[in-house]
Design a protein around this motif. Structure first.
Motif: not given
Length: 184
Positions: A88-98
């Motif tokens: 029921p919950v999806l947590i996406l973790l992202s960072a600057p591509a560089d």
């Protein structure tokens, strides 16, 4: 539950009840990620919208079916397989591509969230499959809808929810891994 217990009890849950996670509980899990050690910026995007989760799931599944990875193709071919396992919950973790430490920053935040979820009695799983649905030029539309900032790359994801009785996509029992040596 203390930290040592949470570490030992944490497992990758791949089947969830159709039951929401309360806002208070979810806030604790997300804040655990924010307390992780880091060496630069990262973004946490919490996806509770069922339609958006399904779109990410479907695109990840399609990418797995057409992947160069034998493991990804094999998992995608399992009857009833869904990359985000109905959580029921999806947590996406992202960072600057560089960002040179983006992968480390997000992995550390993810681990904190996994341990917090375990301590709160919830199931969770660390995932890479959503990266297939959200990274790259052709996926920018979906990434923006999921709250991934412009110029950021999804590094990993965490799913959270109440564990279902049957976990048919389990990869087996956990065991300690990694070689250890002590140098004195």
């Amino acid at each position: 539950m203390d930290v040592s217990d949470a570490i030992a009890k944490r497992t990758s849950v791949r089947a969830y009840e159709d039951r929401p996670v309360s806002a208070d509980v979810l806030k604790k899990i997300v804040e655990a990620g924010q307390w992780a050690p880091n060496a630069g910026p990262f973004q946490i995007s919490v996806i509770q919208n069922a339609g958006l989760r399904q779109r990410i799931n479907n695109r990840a599944l399609d990418a797995m079916v057409h992947s160069d990875s034998e493991f990804a193709r094999q998992r995608a071919s399992l009857p009833g397989y869904e990359p985000i396992y109905g959580a029921p919950v999806l947590i996406l973790l992202s960072a600057p591509a560089d960002a040179p430490f983006g992968a480390a920053n997000t992995a550390l935040a993810a681990e904190n969230m996994l341990l917090e979820a375990t301590g709160l009695g919830l199931g969770s799983c660390y995932l890479m499959s959503p990266t297939r649905a959200l990274n790259g030029e052709s996926n920018q539309d979906l990434a923006r809808k999921a709250g991934v900032p412009e110029g950021y790359t999804v590094q990993c994801a965490v799913i959270v929810g109440y564990t279902a009785a049957e976990n048919k996509f389990s990869l087996g029992d956990r065991s300690k891994r990694g070689n250890v040596n002590y140098v004195e």
